[in-house]
Design a protein around this motif. Structure first.
Motif, PDB file in Angstrom:
ATOM      1  N   ALA A 216      26.785   0.931 -28.464  1.00  0.00           N
ATOM      2  CA  ALA A 216      26.669   1.932 -29.516  1.00  0.00           C
ATOM      3  C   ALA A 216      25.452   1.611 -30.366  1.00  0.00           C
ATOM      4  O   ALA A 216      24.990   0.463 -30.403  1.00  0.00           O
ATOM      5  N   GLY A 217      24.950   2.619 -31.064  1.00  0.00           N
ATOM      6  CA  GLY A 217      23.823   2.409 -31.965  1.00  0.00           C
ATOM      7  C   GLY A 217      22.475   2.564 -31.290  1.00  0.00           C
ATOM      8  O   GLY A 217      22.376   2.803 -30.077  1.00  0.00           O
ATOM      9  N   SER A 218      21.441   2.395 -32.093  1.00  0.00           N
ATOM     10  CA  SER A 218      20.071   2.513 -31.593  1.00  0.00           C
ATOM     11  C   SER A 218      19.210   1.469 -32.275  1.00  0.00           C
ATOM     12  O   SER A 218      19.594   0.862 -33.266  1.00  0.00           O
ATOM     13  N   GLY A 219      18.028   1.269 -31.715  1.00  0.00           N
ATOM     14  CA  GLY A 219      17.122   0.259 -32.236  1.00  0.00           C
ATOM     15  C   GLY A 219      16.953  -0.875 -31.251  1.00  0.00           C
ATOM     16  O   GLY A 219      17.197  -0.717 -30.046  1.00  0.00           O
ATOM     17  N   GLU A 220      16.554  -2.031 -31.751  1.00  0.00           N
ATOM     18  CA  GLU A 220      16.390  -3.170 -30.861  1.00  0.00           C
ATOM     19  C   GLU A 220      17.736  -3.566 -30.246  1.00  0.00           C
ATOM     20  O   GLU A 220      18.764  -3.562 -30.933  1.00  0.00           O
ATOM     21  N   PRO A 221      17.744  -3.923 -28.961  1.00  0.00           N
ATOM     22  CA  PRO A 221      19.001  -4.266 -28.304  1.00  0.00           C
ATOM     23  C   PRO A 221      19.569  -5.590 -28.823  1.00  0.00           C
ATOM     24  O   PRO A 221      18.846  -6.542 -29.080  1.00  0.00           O
ATOM     25  N   LEU A 222      20.878  -5.631 -28.977  1.00  0.00           N
ATOM     26  CA  LEU A 222      21.612  -6.822 -29.404  1.00  0.00           C
ATOM     27  C   LEU A 222      22.849  -6.956 -28.518  1.00  0.00           C
ATOM     28  O   LEU A 222      23.663  -6.026 -28.434  1.00  0.00           O
ATOM     29  N   ILE A 223      23.003  -8.084 -27.846  1.00  0.00           N
ATOM     30  CA  ILE A 223      24.120  -8.301 -26.927  1.00  0.00           C
ATOM     31  C   ILE A 223      24.993  -9.443 -27.437  1.00  0.00           C
ATOM     32  O   ILE A 223      24.487 -10.541 -27.705  1.00  0.00           O
ATOM     33  N   PHE A 224      26.293  -9.177 -27.569  1.00  0.00           N
ATOM     34  CA  PHE A 224      27.274 -10.199 -27.937  1.00  0.00           C
ATOM     35  C   PHE A 224      27.980 -10.684 -26.677  1.00  0.00           C
ATOM     36  O   PHE A 224      28.417  -9.872 -25.848  1.00  0.00           O
ATOM     37  N   ILE A 225      28.146 -12.012 -26.555  1.00  0.00           N
ATOM     38  CA  ILE A 225      28.737 -12.620 -25.364  1.00  0.00           C
ATOM     39  C   ILE A 225      29.964 -13.432 -25.799  1.00  0.00           C
ATOM     40  O   ILE A 225      29.845 -14.365 -26.600  1.00  0.00           O
TER      41      ILE A 225
ATOM     42  N   HIS B 216      18.245  -9.261 -28.469  1.00  0.00           N
ATOM     43  CA  HIS B 216      18.810 -10.336 -29.287  1.00  0.00           C
ATOM     44  C   HIS B 216      20.125 -10.752 -28.631  1.00  0.00           C
ATOM     45  O   HIS B 216      20.924  -9.892 -28.225  1.00  0.00           O
ATOM     46  N   LEU B 217      20.383 -12.041 -28.543  1.00  0.00           N
ATOM     47  CA  LEU B 217      21.605 -12.542 -27.923  1.00  0.00           C
ATOM     48  C   LEU B 217      22.422 -13.334 -28.924  1.00  0.00           C
ATOM     49  O   LEU B 217      21.883 -14.181 -29.651  1.00  0.00           O
ATOM     50  N   VAL B 218      23.721 -13.065 -28.954  1.00  0.00           N
ATOM     51  CA  VAL B 218      24.657 -13.822 -29.791  1.00  0.00           C
ATOM     52  C   VAL B 218      25.851 -14.188 -28.911  1.00  0.00           C
ATOM     53  O   VAL B 218      26.529 -13.306 -28.382  1.00  0.00           O
ATOM     54  N   GLY B 219      26.093 -15.473 -28.754  1.00  0.00           N
ATOM     55  CA  GLY B 219      27.222 -15.913 -27.948  1.00  0.00           C
ATOM     56  C   GLY B 219      28.045 -16.944 -28.674  1.00  0.00           C
ATOM     57  O   GLY B 219      27.511 -17.749 -29.451  1.00  0.00           O
ATOM     58  N   LEU B 220      29.363 -16.912 -28.451  1.00  0.00           N
ATOM     59  CA  LEU B 220      30.254 -17.886 -29.071  1.00  0.00           C
ATOM     60  C   LEU B 220      30.980 -18.676 -27.991  1.00  0.00           C
ATOM     61  O   LEU B 220      31.473 -18.099 -27.023  1.00  0.00           O
ATOM     62  N   SER B 221      31.011 -19.998 -28.169  1.00  0.00           N
ATOM     63  CA  SER B 221      31.678 -20.902 -27.230  1.00  0.00           C
ATOM     64  C   SER B 221      31.083 -20.720 -25.835  1.00  0.00           C
ATOM     65  O   SER B 221      29.898 -20.988 -25.656  1.00  0.00           O
ATOM     66  N   MET B 222      31.843 -20.253 -24.852  1.00  0.00           N
ATOM     67  CA  MET B 222      31.259 -20.015 -23.533  1.00  0.00           C
ATOM     68  C   MET B 222      30.064 -19.073 -23.630  1.00  0.00           C
ATOM     69  O   MET B 222      29.067 -19.229 -22.906  1.00  0.00           O
ATOM     70  N   GLY B 223      30.159 -18.094 -24.520  1.00  0.00           N
ATOM     71  CA  GLY B 223      29.032 -17.195 -24.724  1.00  0.00           C
ATOM     72  C   GLY B 223      27.798 -17.942 -25.191  1.00  0.00           C
ATOM     73  O   GLY B 223      26.664 -17.591 -24.833  1.00  0.00           O
ATOM     74  N   GLY B 224      28.007 -19.009 -25.984  1.00  0.00           N
ATOM     75  CA  GLY B 224      26.885 -19.841 -26.405  1.00  0.00           C
ATOM     76  C   GLY B 224      26.267 -20.584 -25.235  1.00  0.00           C
ATOM     77  O   GLY B 224      25.042 -20.779 -25.187  1.00  0.00           O
ATOM     78  N   PHE B 225      27.089 -21.013 -24.275  1.00  0.00           N
ATOM     79  CA  PHE B 225      26.556 -21.669 -23.068  1.00  0.00           C
ATOM     80  C   PHE B 225      25.665 -20.700 -22.290  1.00  0.00           C
ATOM     81  O   PHE B 225      24.619 -21.092 -21.746  1.00  0.00           O
ATOM     82  N   ILE B 226      26.087 -19.436 -22.240  1.00  0.00           N
ATOM     83  CA  ILE B 226      25.304 -18.436 -21.514  1.00  0.00           C
ATOM     84  C   ILE B 226      23.998 -18.156 -22.237  1.00  0.00           C
ATOM     85  O   ILE B 226      22.942 -17.979 -21.601  1.00  0.00           O
ATOM     86  N   VAL B 227      24.047 -18.131 -23.564  1.00  0.00           N
ATOM     87  CA  VAL B 227      22.804 -17.988 -24.334  1.00  0.00           C
ATOM     88  C   VAL B 227      21.867 -19.153 -24.024  1.00  0.00           C
ATOM     89  O   VAL B 227      20.647 -18.964 -23.838  1.00  0.00           O
TER      90      VAL B 227
END
Length: 640
Positions: free
Chosen positions: A387-396, A458-469
């Motif tokens: 959703a939204g527009s502008g620069e891409p931001l992905i949450f993991i 832009h990438l934001v990951g938490l725990s395992m998501g942080g490993f992927i970042v």
């Protein structure tokens, strides 16, 4: 709402394979619901051999929205439903109370004077709320209670010693209900089966539901507490009546007072001894977990039951969810041998269904501005929302979680960015991995970005998501605008450079076997306990949403020999050998912080920020502070 064509095609194909016995009455709104997560869960149970088949019927606002079968089941399959029959039995007793022939406060001795000990002082309501102080079942070495009449059953209960005084403790069992049924027989002058047929089955058109003859197979007795057999549509008619406060197709079957009494807290202060069912399936505990023949799984602030059920050891699970105006019935019968080999508990697994149904509703209610889709990856698929527009931001998301982890972030950041959340492979709505098909989460993320035509994000990951970042930084920093690794950066495990050895595989097989021997749900409960072991002042408020994600998690990872899904230790050498120019932020919950993370050592330019009053799952514990830190970091580097 825009749904990618590939998503529609996959769902249509999946449902065509499963829903051979579907029907949808005119006027239902089934088109807006995507039941794929439910089908995926139940079909996995059947494919694993836990069940030979199953049926599932769901109604919302008195309209059937799902009526489907799996495996070898048909709508006409008559199945022993074990403890799901307790709800039916309670309704039959309530009908006799409505007539004035019984009172919920009648003591046993009024009808059965041979009960001369403390058991005789138990009331009808205590007999049907597991608080009568009776033994749960006949003791070891004594004939089990599979008697064909309640008169004979009661004759073998009268001399058993009481476990405790009536009203003191909640012990889930079946013998006390036999005594209640016999009281109803004496009050009406009719045997139990006749009474049930006249009061409940016949008025509801339940032609294939019976309590007798009692089956001799283990688990199909005693009569009232475990002997019922029914069909998918029969039991759903019963739920229809309960949902509509005792009325079925314009005819009153039970009084509103009866329905209220059945759903009220009947423990009345009794100490909960066994089982700790509500805490295990809902991660919450309250004092009034049982009514009359039914569990009060959830209650509102006024102690009104809003999620009620009657689960069975065999897997059959009827429920009514007042928060969504839904009732449903899952009919099945566990293959005990295969379930035991796998450590699978049908009693504790079926109650995930109301959670999955709520998720289906939640997704259907997404605004048109949220796009959903499925992207093909090598040997699998990835589900996403954006959703939204502008620069891409992905949450993991983190391990055992899914894209819903980011509910406090998704709408906030979508106001400023083209915001994307997705389910990693093996989680949520994405496909399950295969032990024999290696892949890496970072490669799936690149495929997702390519499919969505994202050159950088832009990438934001938490725990395992942080490993992927971290893996993205090591392998694809050219695809990153900024990188935020929260509560996880370098995962200290062997990476792809260290393939599985024969010895390692053998050890892993032993670990999996031990996990199954302990019961696979125990691993989920232990995992939740670990996440909830420390945190900030809001920790207890996130227990339920965290558990709901863990509960519906497929648990593929701990039950298989995983391919090397992240770089793990390999990332250290790669990061140290590369010049990382991407802005990197390491986020750590205040309670978790023990000094700089390994990623700070590998990338000296990375900044460390602390999420105050938070632990590991900081985006849920303190979303306001988490969001502000991420927003400030992105905007600072965006302006640069």
């Amino acid at each position: 709402m825009s749904i990618k064509c590939v998503n529609t095609l996959l769902i249509q194909c999946f449902c065509f394979c499963l829903c051979s016995c579907n029907f949808h009455p005119e006027g239902t709104e089934t088109q807006k619901y995507d039941f794929q997560p439910i089908h995926q869960t139940v079909q996995a149970w059947v494919d694993s051999g836990y069940y030979n088949g199953a049926g599932l019927m769901i109604a919302r606002n008195n309209q059937v929205i799902l009526d489907t079968c799996y495996g070898n089941y048909t709508p006409e399959a008559q199945v022993y439903i074990a403890s799901a029959g307790k709800w039916l039995a309670a309704a039959a007793i309530a009908a006799v109370v409505d007539e004035g022939k019984l009172s919920w406060d009648d003591q046993v001795t009024k009808w059965l004077p041979e009960f001369t000990d403390v058991k005789g002082t138990a009331t009808l309501r205590q007999l049907f709320s597991h608080t009568a102080g009776y033994p749960d079942y006949q003791p070891q070495g004594v004939k089990k209670d599979d008697y064909q009449t309640l008169e004979e059953s009661v004759a073998h209960i009268v001399d058993l010693p009481a476990d405790t005084v009536p009203g003191a403790e909640f012990h889930y069992g079946g013998l006390a209900m036999q005594v209640a049924g016999r009281m109803a027989e004496l009050a009406t002058g009719k045997d139990w089966e006749t009474l049930f047929q006249e009061k409940i089955a016949q008025p509801l058109g339940m032609k294939n539901t019976h309590f007798t003859p009692v089956d001799s197979v283990d688990g199909h007795s005693p009569m009232l507490g475990g002997g019922a057999r029914s069909t998918l549509h029969d039991y759903t008619a019963f739920l229809d009546m309960i949902f509509n406060n005792g009325v079925f197709r314009g005819k009153r079957i039970l009084s509103e007072k009866a329905i209220t009494e059945m759903q009220a807290d009947q423990l009345r202060g009794a100490k909960i001894i066994t089982p700790d069912y509500v805490r295990k399936v809902r991660a919450e505990q309250h004092k009034g977990v049982y009514g009359l023949g039914e569990w009060r799984e959830e209650v509102d602030s006024l102690d009104n039951a809003v999620l009620i059920s009657s689960p069975s050891w065999a897997g059959a699970y009827p429920w009514i969810d007042k928060t969504t105006d839904t009732y449903g019935f899952f009919i099945t019968h566990v293959n005990v041998e295969k379930a035991n080999q796998a450590g699978f508990s049908s009693f504790y697994s079926s109650p995930v269904l109301p959670i999955l149904v709520r998720d289906v509703y939640k997704e259907a209610a997404l605004p048109d501005s949220v796009e959903r889709g499925v992207v093909p990856v090598e040997n699998g698929t990835i589900y996403y929302q954006e959703a939204g527009s502008g620069e891409p931001l992905i949450f993991i998301h983190g391990h055992s979680f899914d894209h819903s982890e980011w509910e406090p972030q998704f709408p906030v950041f979508a106001k400023h960015f083209r915001t994307i959340v997705y389910d990693c492979r093996g989680y949520g709505r994405s496909s399950m991995p295969d032990e024999n098909q290696p892949f890496r989460h970072v490669d799936d993320l690149i495929t997702l970005m390519d499919s969505l035509h994202l050159e950088k994000a832009h990438l934001v990951g938490l725990s395992m998501g942080g490993f992927i970042v971290t893996d993205m930084l090591a392998l694809h920093q050219d695809r990153i605008l900024t990188a935020t690794a929260a509560s996880g950066d370098i995962f200290p495990v062997p990476g792809p450079s260290e393939p599985w050895t024969a010895e390692g595989i053998a050890r892993r097989r032993d670990e999996i076997a031990a996990l199954k021997a302990n019961g696979i749900l125990q691993q989920k409960w232990d995992w939740l306990a670990g996440l909830m072991s420390k945190g900030g002042s809001n920790l207890e408020n996130i227990r339920r949403p965290v558990w709901d994600m863990i509960y519906r998690w497929s648990q593929w990872q701990p039950l298989h020999i995983e391919p090397r899904l992240v770089l793990g230790n390999d990332a250290v050498a790669i990061l140290k050998s590369e010049k990382i120019d991407v802005p990197v932020m390491v986020l750590t919950g205040e309670v978790d912080y023990k000094g700089p993370r390994k990623l700070n050592e590998c990338i000296p330019s990375a900044i460390q920020k602390i999420v105050p009053d938070a632990g590991h799952v900081s985006n849920l514990e303190n979303p306001k502070a988490f969001n502000q830190l991420v927003m400030d970091f992105i905007n600072e580097n965006k302006s640069n």
